[in-house]
Design an enzyme around this catalytic site. Structure first.
Site, mmCIF file in Angstrom:
data_model
loop_
_atom_site.group_PDB
_atom_site.id
_atom_site.type_symbol
_atom_site.label_atom_id
_atom_site.label_comp_id
_atom_site.label_asym_id
_atom_site.label_seq_id
_atom_site.Cartn_x
_atom_site.Cartn_y
_atom_site.Cartn_z
ATOM 1 C CD GLU A 123 0.170 -1.101 3.252
ATOM 2 O OE1 GLU A 123 0.432 -1.082 4.472
ATOM 3 O OE2 GLU A 123 0.226 -2.142 2.570
ATOM 4 C CD GLU A 140 -2.559 -3.869 -0.452
ATOM 5 O OE1 GLU A 140 -1.986 -3.036 0.282
ATOM 6 O OE2 GLU A 140 -2.645 -5.072 -0.149
#
Length: 868
Positions: free
Chosen positions: A269, A303
């Protein structure tokens, strides 16, 4: 580390604040030849709240120093010390600028941590401790800094230069070019990202609730450009969902995703520049199954949701990893549930939890959702941190209710924006927003193991008494367990399957809070009820209640809770298999299941995906948790014989249903179509188990004419797994057709690794020598070796120990290339203490021999826990 000595454990209670803050970071990457030069400029100031030494210590591994300077003055070798992966600057001022120039070798970085090369593209993976392989820095999540990054490279070879934030400047010089990126939000170094390569791009925009236009870009290799549309659609739906459900808008001008072939995890992420394993972003009907589409959707959402639950508010230390991961898994589960069937999604999540996480909780690798110590943090990216962590968040959601939970998360995001915090900070917000006392609930974070919930009941004189008891077995390092706060959602059915009224308000469902070791709850009822406990799987516990077969059939036929119906079906299958192992006739046991299974088939049109789940026997991996000592061969034979008998008995019912499940028209990754295809494949699997006449030809026809990968791969699996005559030709055609599609070839390897029976050990050994097998590709390794060890017990647990030896030898090779992946895959040996007789002897011998060889610190930690 390869001296076979375990590193010193890191303990949560030893946490100390950082000695220095890094207010800003300026990085300059010069990619040339095989090496990369990294110039770094850090503005530091002493943390007055910490008991800081005079020296300033940075993490740094595999870095070749060209120069170091403090406040513009180049340091001599007497003014610093670099050893053991740490650089110490001696006697620095309270505020100073540190500049370093180092060189690194990304092309030889097979560990895929830090900066490395995947198919000619430079990319990064810095979580958890990869940034120290890039430059000198206090590599810990509680040091948040503002990053400015310049990337320089040959323009013809690397026309795309990306990093976190927004692009602010660019230029060219002598065939080379550069781009500068500026991230306005302070972040820990584990969220740093860089990509340099030649990639295709799918572009779109998203307009936030406040009216801001955000550029969306997803990058992949040029031949994969047509596989990005679904990921883009998933991203836009995720952004909208997060605004509507959590009130969270995206905060940068641009959001980017890059698909990478070589990646240790699913996705990362990094702020504004997510880096994804290709398996989690590429989707096309001809190359991706329904399951693959759903994974792409869930991981893209996960994410993206991290932008707030992980990036804007991050972890103080790695012991708090579930603070971001458990919370974000819960968020992506809810997104998927809102998008598809909530009941089916819940069952799928619980099935994985009970099969994999419960096994982790009950074995040598058990640890709390918030661990107390570790040697290598890479080894704690586990189902306990992620999936059990999500269940802990879900319990808080259910205890508070949607409105108060939203109030609590709003408080959490506003109070801690831009900070690194703890799991306790999260629960504090739950308490403050709701007024509830969650002090006992916090034990879910600190106590390892799966609680056993035992239920007994009595009915007399119109009073129904339900007694609930909880007990958690000792786990490594935790011998004594305290009672947990366990929410038990329940209903009571009458003998016809209708719900009984439980209180004066007319409620037919309630939540019992079990906070003591044992509690009794009373209800005034007109008759003896059938209890339906843990509706929606309201707590991650193992339920013990002496259900009769008739009671389970009643729940399966009449209850409205999808999880409880599935659980009833699983219990019926488990008890049948248990009796077969004890000597019962499989045909007799199958006949006992015939009525409830026929009822499921008759109602299949109502919810095909749900019906497919109800028609599944417990997997061999799930069954392994129900038998001690564990005899994998006995489980395999019993389960296989029961499925074969069911397939034969239900053949006519299935044949009548199959025509109604055909999906016509273009491929759609929508719940209705996915459900019908899923049930179709489950029905065909039952026919194959029952050795239905002519099925090989039907499957070969489906394989050849299929318009999507779900149907083509489904046919291939059944042909190969059941040894049908058309299998070899189908394997050859599949490999020829998809030789250039890496993700599809991963499935080709997996199909062969999952063929039941000890003969598959030799097949896997042969495939490891195949020209398309790459030990440096985590996806390929997981496709072949991971499928074999985790998905094929009848082969992995070969009676002569050959499966264990093959796997241990492969892990030794893998560990020399990629310790992180090797350590994670070593968890396949976690059944060691449960195995019976020679199985345990042979596995222990293989694991011990692996440990006696040269091991990385990652692998050594796992093996030592397995052998203790």
């Amino acid at each position: 580390m390869r001296d076979n000595q375990a590193p010193k454990p890191i303990r949560r209670l030893d946490y100390r604040p950082p000695a220095f803050w890094v207010d800003s970071v300026a990085l300059d990457f010069d990619i040339y030849g095989d090496l990369t030069r990294v110039r770094s400029r850090l503005c530091l100031r002493r943390n007055t709240a910490a008991d800081a030494p005079a020296d300033c210590v940075f993490d740094g591994e595999m870095l070749v120093i060209e120069s170091l300077a403090v406040d513009g003055k180049t340091l001599s070798e007497q003014e610093y010390r670099y050893q053991g992966g740490q650089l110490a600057l001696l006697s620095v001022p309270d505020k100073f600028v540190f500049e370093s120039v180092v060189t690194i070798d990304p092309r030889s970085n097979t560990a895929l941590e830090g900066l490395y090369v995947s198919k000619g593209m430079y990319c990064t993976q810095c979580e958890a401790e990869g940034f120290r392989r890039i430059t000198f820095f206090p590599d810990r999540p509680d040091v948040l800094s503002r990053f400015t990054t310049t990337v320089r490279a040959d323009k013809s070879r690397y026309p795309l230069l990306l990093s976190n934030g927004n692009p602010v400047a660019e230029g060219e010089e002598d065939g080379r070019h550069w781009v500068t990126w500026e991230d306005p939000f302070a972040k820990p170094c584990y969220l740093f990202a860089l990509v340099a390569g030649d990639l295709a791009c799918l572009e779109d925009t998203f307009t936030t609730t406040s009216g801001r236009s955000v550029k969306l870009r997803i990058y992949a290799e040029h031949h994969d450009l047509d596989k990005l549309d679904f990921a883009m659609d998933s991203l836009k739906r995720s952004m909208l969902w997060d605004e509507q459900v959590y009130g969270r808008e995206y905060d940068l001008d641009i959001y980017m995703i890059v698909a990478v072939s070589h990646f240790n995890m699913g996705a990362m992420e990094n702020k504004g520049l997510n880096i994804f394993n290709t398996s989690c972003v590429l989707a096309h009907p001809d190359t991706t199954t329904d399951q693959g589409y759903q994974r792409v959707e869930a991981v893209v959402a996960h994410e993206y949701f991290h932008n707030w639950s992980g990036n804007r508010v991050t972890c103080r230390d790695w012991f708090q990893l579930s603070l971001k991961e458990g919370f974000t898994v819960f968020r992506d589960q809810e997104f998927s549930a809102d998008t598809h069937s909530r009941a089916v999604k819940r069952v799928e999540d619980v099935d994985m939890l009970r099969t994999i996480q419960f096994a982790e909780d009950g074995g040598p690798m058990a640890h709390p959702v918030r661990p107390d110590e570790y040697q290598k943090i890479d080894n704690f990216y586990t189902v306990t941190i992620y999936e059990k962590g999500a269940e802990v968040v879900r319990m808080q959601y259910n205890l508070l209710g949607p409105e108060l939970f939203r109030k609590a998360t709003d408080l959490y995001f506003s109070r801690f924006d831009g900070q690194a915090v703890t799991c306790d900070d999260f629960v504090d917000c739950m308490e403050e927003a709701s007024g509830q006392d969650l002090s006992q609930f916090r034990r879910w974070y600190s106590q390892a193991g799966t609680p056993r919930l035992t239920a007994t009941d009595q009915y007399s004189n119109g009073i129904y008494r339900l007694t609930l008891s909880q007990q958690t077995a000792p786990t490594p390092g935790q011998a004594d367990k305290q009672p947990l706060m366990v929410p038990v959602s329940m209903a009571l059915l009458d003998q016809s399957g209708q719900p009984l009224v439980l209180d004066a308000d007319g409620a037919t469902e309630t939540v019992l809070i079990l906070s003591d070791a044992t509690q009794t709850f009373e209800f005034t009822l007109p008759e003896q009820p059938v209890p339906v406990l843990l509706r929606g799987f309201s707590a991650p516990v193992e339920l013990r209640y002496p259900y009769s077969a008739d009671q389970l059939a009643l729940i399966l036929a009449h209850d409205t809770d999808g999880y409880c119906r599935w659980d009833a079906a699983q219990r019926l299958g488990l008890e049948a298999i248990r009796r077969i192992i004890a000597g019962s006739d499989p045909l007799v046991e199958a006949e006992q299941l015939l009525s409830p299974w026929r009822q499921v088939l008759a109602r299949a049109a109502e919810d095909p995906a749900g019906a497919a789940l109800l028609l599944g026997l417990p997997s061999e991996r799930a069954l392994a948790e129900q038998f001690l000592p564990l005899d994998p061969r006995a489980i395999h034979l019993a389960r296989t014989s029961l499925e074969r008998a069911l397939g034969r008995l239900l053949q006519a019912d299935i044949e009548a249903l199959l025509p109604t499940l055909v999906v016509s028209g273009p491929y759609r990754a929508e719940a209705a179509d996915i459900g019908r295809r899923t049930l179709m494949q489950r029905c065909l699997a039952l026919l194959a188990s029952g050795e239905a006449a002519g099925l090989g030809s039907r499957l070969a026809q489906q394989f050849g004419s299929a318009s999507n990968m779900t149907e083509r791969l489904g046919a291939l699996r059944l042909l190969v797994w059941h040894g049908l005559p058309q299998a070899d030709q189908a394997l050859k055609e599949f490999a020829a057709r998809y030789a250039g599609e890496a993700l599809v070839m991963d499935q080709w390897f997996a199909v062969q690794a999952l063929v039941p029976g000890e003969q598959t050990v030799a097949v896997v050994e042969r495939l490891m020598g195949h020209s398309a097998f790459e030990m440096t590709s985590p996806n390929r390794v997981r496709g072949l070796l991971g499928s074999f060890a985790n998905g094929n017990p009848s082969a992995f647990h070969a009676a002569d120990g050959s499966g264990y030896r093959l796997y241990a030898d492969a892990l030794a090779r893998l560990d020399r290339l990629n310790p992180q992946v090797a350590a994670r895959m070593a968890n396949a040996f976690a059944t060691l203490p449960r195995l019976a007789g020679d199985f345990q002897v042979n596995m222990r011998l293989a694991v011990q021999q692996l440990r006696d060889g040269e091991c990385s610190a990652n692998l050594a930690e796992v093996l030592d826990r397995l052998l203790q």
